[in-house]
Write an enzyme that holds these catalytic residues in place. Sequence first.
Site, PDB file in Angstrom:
ATOM      1  N   LYS A 134     -14.183   0.813  -3.773  1.00 23.95           N
ATOM      2  CA  LYS A 134     -15.240   1.307  -2.885  1.00 23.95           C
ATOM      3  C   LYS A 134     -16.262   2.118  -3.679  1.00 23.95           C
ATOM      4  CE  LYS A 134     -12.247   1.875   1.132  1.00 23.95           C
ATOM      5  NZ  LYS A 134     -11.637   2.864   2.003  1.00 23.95           N
ATOM      6  N   HIS A 159       6.689 -27.017  -1.798  1.00 26.80           N
ATOM      7  CA  HIS A 159       5.997 -28.108  -2.476  1.00 26.80           C
ATOM      8  C   HIS A 159       4.843 -27.595  -3.330  1.00 26.80           C
ATOM      9  CE1 HIS A 159       8.242 -31.211  -0.207  1.00 26.80           C
ATOM     10  NE2 HIS A 159       8.387 -30.176   0.612  1.00 26.80           N
ATOM     11  N   GLU A 199       0.818  -1.206   0.000  1.00 29.43           N
ATOM     12  CA  GLU A 199       0.000   0.000   0.000  1.00 29.43           C
ATOM     13  C   GLU A 199       0.855   1.259   0.000  1.00 29.43           C
ATOM     14  OE1 GLU A 199      -4.348  -0.704   1.817  1.00 29.43           O
ATOM     15  OE2 GLU A 199      -3.108   0.520   3.115  1.00 29.43           O
TER      16      GLU A 199
HETATM   17  O1  PA5 Z   1      -3.196   1.644   5.874  1.00 33.08           O
HETATM   18  C1  PA5 Z   1      -4.327   2.079   5.735  1.00 33.08           C
HETATM   19  O2  PA5 Z   1      -4.590   3.286   5.888  1.00 33.08           O
HETATM   20  C2  PA5 Z   1      -5.495   1.180   5.391  1.00 33.08           C
HETATM   21  O3  PA5 Z   1      -5.098  -0.108   5.100  1.00 33.08           O
HETATM   22  C3  PA5 Z   1      -6.485   1.152   6.534  1.00 33.08           C
HETATM   23  O4  PA5 Z   1      -5.859   0.675   7.680  1.00 33.08           O
HETATM   24  C4  PA5 Z   1      -7.706   0.281   6.221  1.00 33.08           C
HETATM   25  O5  PA5 Z   1      -8.264   0.659   5.004  1.00 33.08           O
HETATM   26  C5  PA5 Z   1      -8.756   0.433   7.320  1.00 33.08           C
HETATM   27  O6  PA5 Z   1      -9.093   1.774   7.477  1.00 33.08           O
HETATM   28  P1  PA5 Z   1      -9.839   2.309   8.756  1.00 33.08           P
HETATM   29  O7  PA5 Z   1      -8.989   2.100   9.941  1.00 33.08           O
HETATM   30  O8  PA5 Z   1     -10.076   3.752   8.469  1.00 33.08           O
HETATM   31  O9  PA5 Z   1     -11.131   1.542   8.873  1.00 33.08           O
END
Ligand code: PA5
Length: 434
Positions: free
Chosen positions: A417, A303, A282
């Site tokens: 989303k 494996h 990310e």
């Molecule tokens: O690293 C990030 O910002 C995301 O992976 C969030 O942790 C994830 O989308 C969850 O978001 P939130 O804590 O706002 O529900």
Amino acid sequence: MNPIKLDLSGVRSFLDEQPETLDKKVLKIHHMIHDRTGKGSGFLGWLDLPDSSDSQAFQQIKKIAADIRKHSDVLVVIGIGGSYLGAKAGLEFVKRPFSKTTPEIVFAGHQLSAPYLSGLMTYLDDKAYAINVISKSGTTTEPAVAFRVLKKHLENKVGRDEAARRIIATTDGQKGALHTLAKTNGYDMLVIPDDVGGRFSVLTAVGLLPMAVAGVDIDAVMKGAKEAFKQYGTPELADNPAYLYAATRHLLYQQGKKIELLVGYEPALTYFNEWWKQLFGESEGKEHRGLFVASAAFSTDLHSLGQYIQEGERHLFETTIHVNDPGADVIIDSEPDDLDELNYLAGKTVSHVNKQAMKGTMMAHQDGGVPNLLITIPALNAETFGHLVYFFEKACAMSAYLLGVNPFDQPGVEAYKTNMFALLGKTGDEHNIK
Ligand code: PA5
């Protein structure tokens, strides 16, 4: 002394340019990180978290954890991505295989599976349980759906007032639907600092409360992180293994390696690898750039994926995590008839065999054209977990800046989303909050 050892001997011969040649660039980025002048620098709060173990927030986590431990058999942790993986990784890292924590920690809201949620409610029917709902934005669909369903289950079971006493919300200090919900219903609230993004939040209440409830020594987690904070605060590349790791993977990427495979030989590392994948995936995968991060559990996956790694397309490299002392061992006995032909191993331990499997694999993969970085950690305990988390966080920031992207945003996550909300008929633009 650094408890983490980074060994680059399985990589150097593959590199046209050695990582040390990036020293000036790394020094510049180091100052950019610490002076908070780079892209996304409003989200560098995680840098100083290891120094916060005497803060009021840390004491509040301990107090709430002690309370949950008194009245609950189960803690349901609701969250996804950075609001889920850190705690899960920490618990699996520290826990002995087949041991059960008391209270038991179960997770929800990390997918949208109806059978999972329905099965969980049946499981919780006869249990005394508490809920820790975690969402920084407070608006993420998966945890919000799970929370709405489980809140009702708990209220039906113990009544509205008692349910409110058993729900802890970990969220933004000022805004978001979860914040409003928690305030309105009088839930205990733990705040995720504004300047700490989800995937960098393990060392906040997000990761620490579930771990503390499970009995993990969170002082030790912070102690390990604090050592790492000092060690990886060193500006010089040659003295900073986190920067060396970042520079090495960057050069491999530039030389055409497109995939980094994080490999562990202990099942306890499986969720740590998942956390790592989110951290790097990310943070770096944007602007059509970045290594694709994947993981494997060896020797199991030798494996299945082993054939591809040995002889498939040569676009990957491995980073292997080796645990020096896995914490328990088993001796292989001799047998008089030796029908299974294993007497050549008699008197040896299973860990010894595992280690030779690792060495043999690394050699074979290097011979097959797969560079191998080796990270050796001392043990699977709370201190090492805290240290390793900070090591990778620091490396990730450096690596993303070397690549030229903002490590701290995730604009691409919005695309699914938007479609999902349109398909579900959601109105308004409140989902654009993140
Ligand atoms: O690293 C990030 O910002 C995301 O992976 C969030 O942790 C994830 O989308 C969850 O978001 P939130 O804590 O706002 O529900």
